[in-house]
Design a protein around this motif. Structure first.
Motif, PDB file in Angstrom:
ATOM      1  N   MET A 116       0.828  -1.183   0.000  1.00 45.27           N
ATOM      2  CA  MET A 116       0.000   0.000   0.000  1.00 45.27           C
ATOM      3  C   MET A 116       0.871   1.244   0.000  1.00 45.27           C
ATOM      4  SD  MET A 116      -2.951  -0.930   2.684  1.00 45.27           S
ATOM      5  CE  MET A 116      -3.428  -2.619   2.802  1.00 45.27           C
ATOM      6  N   GLN A 117       0.497   2.194  -0.821  1.00 43.26           N
ATOM      7  CA  GLN A 117       1.244   3.435  -0.938  1.00 43.26           C
ATOM      8  C   GLN A 117       0.822   4.424   0.148  1.00 43.26           C
ATOM      9  OE1 GLN A 117       3.642   4.182  -3.219  1.00 43.26           O
ATOM     10  NE2 GLN A 117       3.518   2.042  -3.821  1.00 43.26           N
ATOM     11  N   PRO A 118       1.785   5.193   0.689  1.00 40.30           N
ATOM     12  CA  PRO A 118       1.399   6.254   1.617  1.00 40.30           C
ATOM     13  C   PRO A 118       0.679   7.365   0.864  1.00 40.30           C
ATOM     14  CG  PRO A 118       3.753   6.310   1.205  1.00 40.30           C
ATOM     15  CD  PRO A 118       3.211   5.089   0.508  1.00 40.30           C
ATOM     16  N   VAL A 119      -0.113   8.130   1.575  1.00 40.42           N
ATOM     17  CA  VAL A 119      -0.825   9.249   0.979  1.00 40.42           C
ATOM     18  C   VAL A 119      -0.117  10.529   1.404  1.00 40.42           C
ATOM     19  CG1 VAL A 119      -3.005  10.490   0.851  1.00 40.42           C
ATOM     20  CG2 VAL A 119      -3.012   8.019   1.114  1.00 40.42           C
ATOM     21  N   PRO A 120       0.744  11.096   0.542  1.00 35.68           N
ATOM     22  CA  PRO A 120       1.366  12.368   0.904  1.00 35.68           C
ATOM     23  C   PRO A 120       0.331  13.461   0.691  1.00 35.68           C
ATOM     24  CG  PRO A 120       2.153  11.646  -1.232  1.00 35.68           C
ATOM     25  CD  PRO A 120       1.199  10.595  -0.720  1.00 35.68           C
ATOM     26  N   LEU A 121      -0.379  13.794   1.749  1.00 30.63           N
ATOM     27  CA  LEU A 121      -1.558  14.644   1.627  1.00 30.63           C
ATOM     28  C   LEU A 121      -1.185  16.093   1.387  1.00 30.63           C
ATOM     29  CD1 LEU A 121      -4.577  14.126   1.762  1.00 30.63           C
ATOM     30  CD2 LEU A 121      -4.517  14.956   4.085  1.00 30.63           C
ATOM     31  N   ALA A 122      -1.630  16.611   0.275  1.00 30.97           N
ATOM     32  CA  ALA A 122      -1.525  18.030  -0.052  1.00 30.97           C
ATOM     33  C   ALA A 122      -2.741  18.334  -0.898  1.00 30.97           C
ATOM     34  CB  ALA A 122      -0.247  18.306  -0.832  1.00 30.97           C
ATOM     35  N   LEU A 123      -3.510  19.298  -0.482  1.00 29.70           N
ATOM     36  CA  LEU A 123      -4.748  19.597  -1.183  1.00 29.70           C
ATOM     37  C   LEU A 123      -4.434  20.335  -2.469  1.00 29.70           C
ATOM     38  CD1 LEU A 123      -7.734  19.096  -0.571  1.00 29.70           C
ATOM     39  CD2 LEU A 123      -7.849  21.430   0.263  1.00 29.70           C
ATOM     40  N   ARG A 124      -4.844  19.765  -3.582  1.00 29.36           N
ATOM     41  CA  ARG A 124      -4.658  20.394  -4.884  1.00 29.36           C
ATOM     42  C   ARG A 124      -5.993  20.442  -5.588  1.00 29.36           C
ATOM     43  NH1 ARG A 124      -0.562  16.543  -4.709  1.00 29.36           N
ATOM     44  NH2 ARG A 124       1.473  17.447  -4.410  1.00 29.36           N
ATOM     45  N   TYR A 125      -6.297  21.582  -6.159  1.00 25.21           N
ATOM     46  CA  TYR A 125      -7.548  21.719  -6.890  1.00 25.21           C
ATOM     47  C   TYR A 125      -7.363  21.088  -8.258  1.00 25.21           C
ATOM     48  CZ  TYR A 125     -11.645  23.820  -8.989  1.00 25.21           C
ATOM     49  OH  TYR A 125     -12.836  24.013  -9.616  1.00 25.21           O
ATOM     50  N   ALA A 126      -8.209  20.108  -8.596  1.00 29.22           N
ATOM     51  CA  ALA A 126      -8.054  19.371  -9.847  1.00 29.22           C
ATOM     52  C   ALA A 126      -9.264  19.523 -10.760  1.00 29.22           C
ATOM     53  CB  ALA A 126      -7.814  17.895  -9.537  1.00 29.22           C
ATOM     54  N   GLY A 127     -10.128  20.481 -10.512  1.00 30.54           N
ATOM     55  CA  GLY A 127     -11.329  20.620 -11.332  1.00 30.54           C
ATOM     56  C   GLY A 127     -11.855  22.034 -11.319  1.00 30.54           C
ATOM     57  N   ARG A 128     -13.089  22.191 -11.718  1.00 34.69           N
ATOM     58  CA  ARG A 128     -13.763  23.486 -11.727  1.00 34.69           C
ATOM     59  C   ARG A 128     -15.059  23.382 -10.947  1.00 34.69           C
ATOM     60  NH1 ARG A 128     -12.895  27.667 -15.103  1.00 34.69           N
ATOM     61  NH2 ARG A 128     -15.104  28.153 -15.176  1.00 34.69           N
ATOM     62  N   ALA A 129     -15.367  24.448 -10.240  1.00 35.49           N
ATOM     63  CA  ALA A 129     -16.662  24.507  -9.554  1.00 35.49           C
ATOM     64  C   ALA A 129     -17.711  24.905 -10.580  1.00 35.49           C
ATOM     65  CB  ALA A 129     -16.611  25.533  -8.433  1.00 35.49           C
TER      66      ALA A 129
ATOM     67  N   VAL B 139     -28.270  21.040  -5.947  1.00 31.85           N
ATOM     68  CA  VAL B 139     -27.040  20.387  -5.495  1.00 31.85           C
ATOM     69  C   VAL B 139     -25.913  20.792  -6.438  1.00 31.85           C
ATOM     70  CG1 VAL B 139     -25.872  18.179  -5.119  1.00 31.85           C
ATOM     71  CG2 VAL B 139     -28.304  18.435  -4.535  1.00 31.85           C
ATOM     72  N   ARG B 140     -24.815  21.248  -5.864  1.00 21.85           N
ATOM     73  CA  ARG B 140     -23.630  21.616  -6.637  1.00 21.85           C
ATOM     74  C   ARG B 140     -22.440  20.842  -6.111  1.00 21.85           C
ATOM     75  NH1 ARG B 140     -26.368  23.038 -10.491  1.00 21.85           N
ATOM     76  NH2 ARG B 140     -27.160  25.141 -10.627  1.00 21.85           N
ATOM     77  N   ARG B 141     -21.531  20.558  -7.019  1.00 21.78           N
ATOM     78  CA  ARG B 141     -20.329  19.815  -6.655  1.00 21.78           C
ATOM     79  C   ARG B 141     -19.104  20.697  -6.836  1.00 21.78           C
ATOM     80  NH1 ARG B 141     -24.126  16.692  -8.019  1.00 21.78           N
ATOM     81  NH2 ARG B 141     -24.457  14.685  -7.024  1.00 21.78           N
ATOM     82  N   PHE B 142     -18.195  20.566  -5.877  1.00 24.26           N
ATOM     83  CA  PHE B 142     -16.936  21.298  -5.929  1.00 24.26           C
ATOM     84  C   PHE B 142     -15.803  20.295  -5.884  1.00 24.26           C
ATOM     85  CE2 PHE B 142     -20.033  24.213  -4.274  1.00 24.26           C
ATOM     86  CZ  PHE B 142     -19.758  25.394  -4.939  1.00 24.26           C
ATOM     87  N   GLY B 143     -14.749  20.613  -6.598  1.00 21.45           N
ATOM     88  CA  GLY B 143     -13.603  19.724  -6.680  1.00 21.45           C
ATOM     89  C   GLY B 143     -13.504  19.159  -8.076  1.00 21.45           C
ATOM     90  N   PRO B 144     -12.828  18.094  -8.248  1.00 24.44           N
ATOM     91  CA  PRO B 144     -12.235  17.274  -7.193  1.00 24.44           C
ATOM     92  C   PRO B 144     -10.967  17.915  -6.621  1.00 24.44           C
ATOM     93  CG  PRO B 144     -11.696  16.360  -9.330  1.00 24.44           C
ATOM     94  CD  PRO B 144     -12.597  17.531  -9.572  1.00 24.44           C
ATOM     95  N   TYR B 145     -10.725  17.617  -5.356  1.00 21.68           N
ATOM     96  CA  TYR B 145      -9.521  18.029  -4.670  1.00 21.68           C
ATOM     97  C   TYR B 145      -8.690  16.775  -4.491  1.00 21.68           C
ATOM     98  CZ  TYR B 145     -12.614  21.915  -3.814  1.00 21.68           C
ATOM     99  OH  TYR B 145     -13.496  22.938  -3.979  1.00 21.68           O
ATOM    100  N   ARG B 146      -7.474  16.831  -4.928  1.00 24.87           N
ATOM    101  CA  ARG B 146      -6.635  15.634  -4.940  1.00 24.87           C
ATOM    102  C   ARG B 146      -5.672  15.644  -3.764  1.00 24.87           C
ATOM    103  NH1 ARG B 146      -2.565  13.853  -9.768  1.00 24.87           N
ATOM    104  NH2 ARG B 146      -1.649  12.146  -8.624  1.00 24.87           N
ATOM    105  N   ALA B 147      -5.612  14.555  -3.084  1.00 29.33           N
ATOM    106  CA  ALA B 147      -4.656  14.353  -2.003  1.00 29.33           C
ATOM    107  C   ALA B 147      -3.626  13.363  -2.503  1.00 29.33           C
ATOM    108  CB  ALA B 147      -5.357  13.810  -0.764  1.00 29.33           C
ATOM    109  N   GLY B 148      -2.413  13.793  -2.621  1.00 32.91           N
ATOM    110  CA  GLY B 148      -1.359  12.902  -3.088  1.00 32.91           C
ATOM    111  C   GLY B 148      -0.618  13.453  -4.253  1.00 32.91           C
TER     112      GLY B 148
END
Length: 140
Positions: free
Chosen positions: A1-14, A131-140
């Protein structure tokens, strides 16, 4: 299993048409700040060898409210369904103030597993029922 180097990155559009929220960018900014800021945790929650984090301004809060999330606790965690469940829980906690302040009706975070990262999408139900979706926000 890979570690999750968590850093919030915006990967999409709201989605821009919020029908009932004055500015989509304001709501998205609140989400990014809440998820991307580290919340202070109880000493019992700290991983071995780690120092506590948190926003210094929380000490000035008259109500005891904190800014941020516990997502930082997942740094180095394996990319597993349990880690995804915890990410959803931590995101839900961090965004609960949006519901209690009646800014939105509901918040539903969803974490999806990738090969080496988690991807977090936030669905919010606006006061209008849309309902609105935001993200995706990527961790890793």
């Amino acid at each position: 299993m890979q570690p999750v180097p968590l850093a919030l990155r915006y990967a999409g559009r709201a989605e821009a048409d919020l029908a009932g929220v004055a500015d989509a960018h304001d709501l998205e900014s609140e989400i990014i700040v809440a998820l991307g800021s580290d919340a202070r945790v109880a000493a019992s929650e700290l991983p071995a060898g780690r120092e506590n984090r948190g926003f210094w301004g929380d000490a000035l809060s008259a109500t005891g409210e904190q800014i941020g999330s516990r997502l930082w606790l997942l740094e180095g965690a394996p990319v597993t369904p349990e880690t995804a469940r915890r990410a959803e829980q931590y995101a839900s906690e961090a965004l609960a103030y949006l519901v209690s302040s009646r800014r939105v009706r509901a918040v539903r975070p969803r974490a999806e597993l990738g090969d080496e990262h988690l991807q977090l999408t936030i669905a919010v139900t606006l006061p209008s029922g849309i309902v609105r979706r935001f993200g995706p926000y990527r961790a890793g």
